[in-house]
Design a protein around this motif. Structure first.
Motif, PDB file in Angstrom:
ATOM      1  N   THR A 179     -11.659  -0.331  -1.280  1.00 45.87           N
ATOM      2  CA  THR A 179     -12.606  -1.581  -1.291  1.00 45.87           C
ATOM      3  C   THR A 179     -13.112  -2.382  -0.083  1.00 45.87           C
ATOM      4  O   THR A 179     -13.875  -3.168  -0.049  1.00 45.87           O
ATOM      5  N   ALA A 180     -12.291  -1.727   1.055  1.00 54.45           N
ATOM      6  CA  ALA A 180     -12.654  -2.460   2.351  1.00 54.45           C
ATOM      7  C   ALA A 180     -13.857  -1.972   2.843  1.00 54.45           C
ATOM      8  O   ALA A 180     -14.318  -0.887   2.731  1.00 54.45           O
ATOM      9  N   GLU A 181     -14.662  -2.863   3.657  1.00 60.34           N
ATOM     10  CA  GLU A 181     -15.793  -2.401   4.161  1.00 60.34           C
ATOM     11  C   GLU A 181     -15.328  -2.757   5.815  1.00 60.34           C
ATOM     12  O   GLU A 181     -14.784  -3.832   6.193  1.00 60.34           O
ATOM     13  N   ALA A 182     -15.859  -2.058   6.631  1.00 62.86           N
ATOM     14  CA  ALA A 182     -15.497  -2.182   8.144  1.00 62.86           C
ATOM     15  C   ALA A 182     -16.586  -3.015   8.968  1.00 62.86           C
ATOM     16  O   ALA A 182     -17.396  -2.763   9.467  1.00 62.86           O
ATOM     17  N   ALA A 237      -5.060   7.368   8.407  1.00 57.87           N
ATOM     18  CA  ALA A 237      -4.159   8.150   9.039  1.00 57.87           C
ATOM     19  C   ALA A 237      -2.809   8.557   8.352  1.00 57.87           C
ATOM     20  O   ALA A 237      -1.975   9.412   8.342  1.00 57.87           O
ATOM     21  N   ARG A 238      -2.204   7.530   7.791  1.00 58.85           N
ATOM     22  CA  ARG A 238      -1.091   7.531   6.873  1.00 58.85           C
ATOM     23  C   ARG A 238      -1.297   8.411   5.852  1.00 58.85           C
ATOM     24  O   ARG A 238      -0.255   9.051   5.410  1.00 58.85           O
ATOM     25  N   ILE A 271      -8.407  -0.206   8.526  1.00 58.90           N
ATOM     26  CA  ILE A 271      -8.901   1.131   7.628  1.00 58.90           C
ATOM     27  C   ILE A 271      -8.555   2.570   8.165  1.00 58.90           C
ATOM     28  O   ILE A 271      -7.804   3.178   7.581  1.00 58.90           O
ATOM     29  N   ALA A 272      -8.681   2.657   9.574  1.00 56.17           N
ATOM     30  CA  ALA A 272      -8.144   3.703  10.322  1.00 56.17           C
ATOM     31  C   ALA A 272      -6.692   3.947  10.028  1.00 56.17           C
ATOM     32  O   ALA A 272      -6.297   5.109  10.145  1.00 56.17           O
ATOM     33  N   SER A 295       0.820  -1.186   0.044  1.00 53.70           N
ATOM     34  CA  SER A 295      -0.094   0.148  -0.084  1.00 53.70           C
ATOM     35  C   SER A 295       0.879   1.154   0.034  1.00 53.70           C
ATOM     36  O   SER A 295       0.615   2.340  -0.850  1.00 53.70           O
ATOM     37  N   ARG A 296       1.997   1.532   0.718  1.00 52.92           N
ATOM     38  CA  ARG A 296       2.860   2.394   0.948  1.00 52.92           C
ATOM     39  C   ARG A 296       3.559   2.770  -0.450  1.00 52.92           C
ATOM     40  O   ARG A 296       3.710   3.697  -0.963  1.00 52.92           O
TER      41      ARG A 296
END
Lengths: 168, 168, 168
Positions: free
Chosen positions: A35-38, A52-53, A47-48, A16-17
């Motif tokens: 595409t993620a669902e919490a 934040a990043r 996800i958080a 991801s980075r």
């Protein structure tokens, strides 16, 4: 036409980075298509942390299944980052949709996109054969999705401990 | 002397297709040596799909365990594709044969083969440690077989989402 | 300053042998820093096999958790081989220590080491998502440790069937 890039790798391999850096190198601001669902606490926290990043140069969209539509709708000047195809596949399977047709439709629109797209996906097939038939079916499907999108992408990279190996 | 090539990768990483292309690039018609046995419906379907994809330029042989013999017997003008070493190992273990001696015997005949051989194998050791001792023993053995055949091969490739990375 | 090298790969991918060769290429005699503890028969046998393979040019130290201290104490003329970071992480987690702080401390001392250090680590994140939450947490942590040490190392290699692919 916008370049398309697929970045694959194991979990926590820094995909991801790398994808964020590659996307911003193609233009800024950029669009983040999650595409993620919490569904549970573990995923909510993941996800958080991702959010934040990322800095203020990102505009975030959440789209669990309709990626073709999301790419068509967001096709302007800004590069797009789709994170990730493996969760997208999982969402399609849970919704009992035809993931193979969706993957082919996604591959088909890539050459016509004006703005670049960077996809993140997961390597899930390099462990021992799972005992569970659903897990075996999922890793087969994930491998096929990766092959389909890799074939339609201009570049393919393998992320290893945060560093990229160019495959295509 | 015929070149020997080992192609490794995760499940559904496009290894078999790459191997088919590399084998036909070395000569046609070619000989397909399948190590799979159709024990259950899932495997039967997988074998049928593989067969449907291959064209008329292939002559197929099925040999679950005696690979050394199969290579000696088929050593003529046509290149051979062995798909795959991981199933061969599994068959040897199920038959309670000395897989380590078999792998060394296979490595030993490679330099004397007149016709080329392309081997497909699986990466099974890049997941979490399995809880099951048999699965741990299998992934150790699979890694050792891969190292033994890689050392005796002229080329080693890693397949990632359908594209090859040259390792040796 | 001594060079630092990280070698990653799946289980039985030939990482340890590669690491031994790379370490001896940097100087001999060399120091082997084992992070393994012989908790059970399987691990005891694995350690004995590793030891039998290494020759008299090695001086062996066992250090399950205090790697920073072990590297500081052994920083002389001889190159060091640390095998492996994944077991070190597992030992830190079992001892309920702050593995993230330990990994950062380890990364921080690398640039100041006089003698070279070669680290072996494992790829554990390229299989299917484990059902067990502890296994998921472990593979996340292992990936983060690999990224942290890779970022601080001069070289990063991926071992595939006994052969190295240079990543960094």
């Amino acid at each position: 036409m916008g370049k398309s890039i697929l970045i694959t790798g194991g979990v926590r391999s820094g995909k991801s980075r790398l994808a964020e850096r590659m996307t911003l190198a193609l233009g800024s601001p950029a669009i983040y298509i999650a595409t993620a669902e919490a569904h549970d606490a573990e995923m909510t926290e993941r996800i958080a942390r991702h959010r934040a990043r990322r800095g203020p140069e990102w505009h975030a969209i959440s789209e669990p299944t309709k990626l073709v539509q999301a790419l068509q709708d967001s096709d302007g000047d800004a590069p797009r980052l789709v994170d990730c195809l493996t969760l997208w596949l999982s969402n399609l399977m849970l919704a009992e949709q035809d993931w193979q047709a969706e993957a082919e439709a996604l591959a088909a629109i890539l050459p016509e996109q004006r703005a670049p797209v960077v996809f993140v996906t997961n390597e899930v097939g390099a462990g021992i054969v799972p005992e569970n038939a659903l897990a075996r079916a999922f890793r087969d499907a994930a491998g096929l999705v990766n092959q389909t999108i890799a074939a339609a992408s201009d570049e393919l990279w393998l992320s290893v401990a945060g560093y990229p190996l160019k495959v295509k």
